[in-house]
Design an enzyme around this catalytic site. Structure first.
Site, PDB file in Angstrom:
ATOM      1  N   CYS A  28      39.947  32.127  39.292  1.00 48.29           N
ATOM      2  CA  CYS A  28      39.984  32.146  38.101  1.00 48.29           C
ATOM      3  C   CYS A  28      40.046  30.411  37.045  1.00 48.29           C
ATOM      4  O   CYS A  28      40.032  31.108  36.226  1.00 48.29           O
ATOM      5  CB  CYS A  28      41.712  33.124  37.514  1.00 48.29           C
ATOM      6  SG  CYS A  28      42.868  32.154  37.562  1.00 48.29           S
ATOM      7  N   LYS A  70      52.234  45.300  45.403  1.00 47.77           N
ATOM      8  CA  LYS A  70      50.901  45.366  46.109  1.00 47.77           C
ATOM      9  C   LYS A  70      49.892  43.998  46.098  1.00 47.77           C
ATOM     10  O   LYS A  70      48.906  44.153  45.130  1.00 47.77           O
ATOM     11  CB  LYS A  70      49.886  46.891  44.701  1.00 47.77           C
ATOM     12  CG  LYS A  70      49.777  47.530  45.109  1.00 47.77           C
ATOM     13  CD  LYS A  70      48.463  47.557  45.747  1.00 47.77           C
ATOM     14  CE  LYS A  70      47.326  47.079  45.060  1.00 47.77           C
ATOM     15  NZ  LYS A  70      45.884  46.401  46.027  1.00 47.77           N
ATOM     16  N   GLU A 113      32.600  35.628  33.123  1.00 44.70           N
ATOM     17  CA  GLU A 113      33.035  34.790  34.330  1.00 44.70           C
ATOM     18  C   GLU A 113      32.540  35.295  36.082  1.00 44.70           C
ATOM     19  O   GLU A 113      32.322  36.360  36.273  1.00 44.70           O
ATOM     20  CB  GLU A 113      34.502  35.516  34.327  1.00 44.70           C
ATOM     21  CG  GLU A 113      35.292  35.010  35.717  1.00 44.70           C
ATOM     22  CD  GLU A 113      36.888  35.058  35.929  1.00 44.70           C
ATOM     23  OE1 GLU A 113      37.554  34.213  35.826  1.00 44.70           O
ATOM     24  OE2 GLU A 113      37.275  36.467  35.792  1.00 44.70           O
ATOM     25  N   GLU A 117      47.505  37.366  33.826  1.00 41.63           N
ATOM     26  CA  GLU A 117      47.013  36.148  34.407  1.00 41.63           C
ATOM     27  C   GLU A 117      46.043  36.365  34.635  1.00 41.63           C
ATOM     28  O   GLU A 117      45.484  37.571  35.637  1.00 41.63           O
ATOM     29  CB  GLU A 117      47.734  34.944  35.562  1.00 41.63           C
ATOM     30  CG  GLU A 117      46.676  34.134  35.012  1.00 41.63           C
ATOM     31  CD  GLU A 117      46.976  32.637  36.721  1.00 41.63           C
ATOM     32  OE1 GLU A 117      46.546  32.280  36.475  1.00 41.63           O
ATOM     33  OE2 GLU A 117      48.738  33.224  37.022  1.00 41.63           O
TER      34      GLU A 117
END
Length: 478
Positions: A279, A170, A374, A245
């Site tokens: 990331c 996906k 973040e 992750e």
């Protein structure tokens, strides 16, 4: 979509339209897949796995298919790079480099496919012999993010296939183009129908049904920590294997003896790569106080020289922010930092696109959201330290543990920090350099498990143990 070896609308009429974030014009559309689409894809993957057409194929034959797929990607590298640049907003030069990385990942996994092995235990006494084998875990569902659509997929899918699994992918609903192109490549390379299936659609409509599906044996998810928690909760319903992750708040540690010019260039690259939508990008500069002022000035000067603009120009170094909502979120962090902006801090670039200047901030309080959360943009905060112990405390002062960067000429300092800083991936006197041989992943709230390398194949296997009696078993009842 690509289900059971052919392209299909998956039985849905609604479509998702993608506009280039750099140009503001429509560049692609896909079916808005739903639970019906997922069910068809999972059923195809289950049939393919049960047939053994891939899972029981000789490793040399699996490797040959994967090598051919890598060669086909390489032959069409420019087309893959163009689609990736248009859909994500990243510079075309970066997209080309990433496609080269994709080719390397597929070639490596093809070779590593032939290294899967078990163990024997000849130390259990005269009459007992032990064996272990690794078998594919089964049907894997992989949910892929928008920031690196094909390279993140290629850090997972070839290793899934090397293990002998089948898959339902996906991709992010806004950046599905290269995943579908890869499906076509795999079919041309000889991958059996149903082995890899691509379902396009949103997270709630297509991702959640994939996560909840009881015939999916493992979920691999790459994305935010917040969504990662939902993945774990969903996987608990039928005890799926999970690989995650997730997010990061990554430190860039500069000791006083570092090569400051080289470190400043690396810091600029790390915070600006993919417009900071990465990331493992560095977002917290932790620098020794004796060099903090000159290093900050040096970095600020470099940031002002970076070329922002049209993603299709080979001179562009920073492309567009992925979408307006994300751009507004980044600017919200910057505008509410309650600190000094020494570089950037504003929108930039062509009017039709969504661009942000590389932004360097000093004096932000460690408890401020810009220092804790973040940001996922080209933004870095600066923090000074006096001792090694303080540097490590600052580096570890986060709920995340994805990556870290260490700069020092002293090998002892580097190796101590490598051991002491909580991160799954660490760069020493370089940044964002690695190869498909090395595993990647995070610790703390940055994820569980490892992708790539031999560990990346093992992650998609089950270990089965056999204990074999070689003699007369001692009888319990005489």
């Amino acid at each position: 979509m690509f289900i059971d070896g052919r392209f299909t609308d998956g039985g849905v009429a609604e479509r998702i339209v993608r506009k280039s974030p750099a140009h503001g014009v429509e560049v692609a559309s896909w079916p808005a897949g739903d639970e019906r689409s997922v069910n068809k894809a999972v059923a195809a993957a289950r049939r393919a796995f049960a047939s053994g057409a891939w899972s029981r194929l000789h490793c040399a034959q699996r490797a040959a298919v994967m090598r051919k797929a890598a060669d086909l990607v390489e032959a069409n590298l420019e087309k893959f790079a163009l689609v990736e640049a248009l859909e994500t907003g990243k510079p075309i030069m970066q997209a080309r480099a990433e496609m080269g990385g994709v080719v390397n990942l597929w070639h490596y996994a093809a070779g590593a496919c032939r290294t899967i092995r078990g163990e024997s235990y000849n130390n259990l006494g005269e009459n007992l012999f032990g064996l272990t084998i690794r078998q594919p875990v089964g049907v894997v569902g992989a949910i892929i993010p928008w920031n690196f659509p094909l390279i993140v997929l290629s850090e997972r899918l070839p290793f899934i296939l090397a293990a002998g699994c089948t898959a339902v992918i996906k991709p992010a609903e806004q950046t599905s183009g290269t995943a579908l192109m890869l499906a076509e490549v795999l079919a041309k390379a000889g991958l059996p129908a149903g082995t890899v299936n691509i379902v396009t659609g949103t997270g709630p409509d297509a991702g959640q049904p994939l996560l909840d599906h009881r015939d999916v044996d493992m979920i691999s998810f790459t994305g935010s920590t917040e969504v990662g928690r939902k993945v774990l909760a969903g996987a608990a319903r039928n005890i799926k294997h999970v690989g995650l992750e997730l997010g990061g708040k990554n430190p860039f540690v500069v000791f006083a003896d570092a090569d400051l010019k080289a470190a400043a260039d690396a810091a600029a690259f790390s915070m600006c790569f993919n417009a900071g939508q990465c990331c493992v990008s560095a977002s917290r500069l932790i620098v020794h106080k004796s060099v903090e002022a000159p290093f900050t000035r040096m970095l600020a000067k470099l940031l002002r020289s970076i070329k922002i603009g049209d993603t299709l120009s080979p001179k562009t170094q920073i492309g567009a922010i992925f979408e307006r909502a994300h751009m507004d979120k980044i600017m919200g962090y910057v505008n509410n930092a309650d600190a000094k902006i020494v570089a950037g801090g504003k929108r930039a670039g062509p009017r039709r696109g969504m661009f942000i200047e590389p932004t360097l901030i000093t004096g932000a309080k460690r408890a401020a959201p810009i220092c804790r959360e973040e940001v996922f943009g080209p933004v870095m905060t600066v923090h000074g330290f006096s001792t090694y112990e303080q540097a490590v405390r600052l580096a570890n002062d986060t709920r995340y543990g994805l990556s870290a960067t260490i700069w020092s000429r002293d090998a002892s300092s580097c190796l101590r920090a490598y051991r002491d800083i909580d991160a799954g991936r660490i760069w020493i006197n370089t940044v964002m350099e690695d190869g498909p041989e090395t595993p990647l992943g995070g610790c703390k709230e940055s994820g569980v498990g490892r992708e790539a390398g031999v560990m990346g194949i093992e992650a998609y296997t089950e270990v089965k143990t056999a204990n074999i009696n070689l003699g007369e078993r001692e009888r319990w009842l005489g």
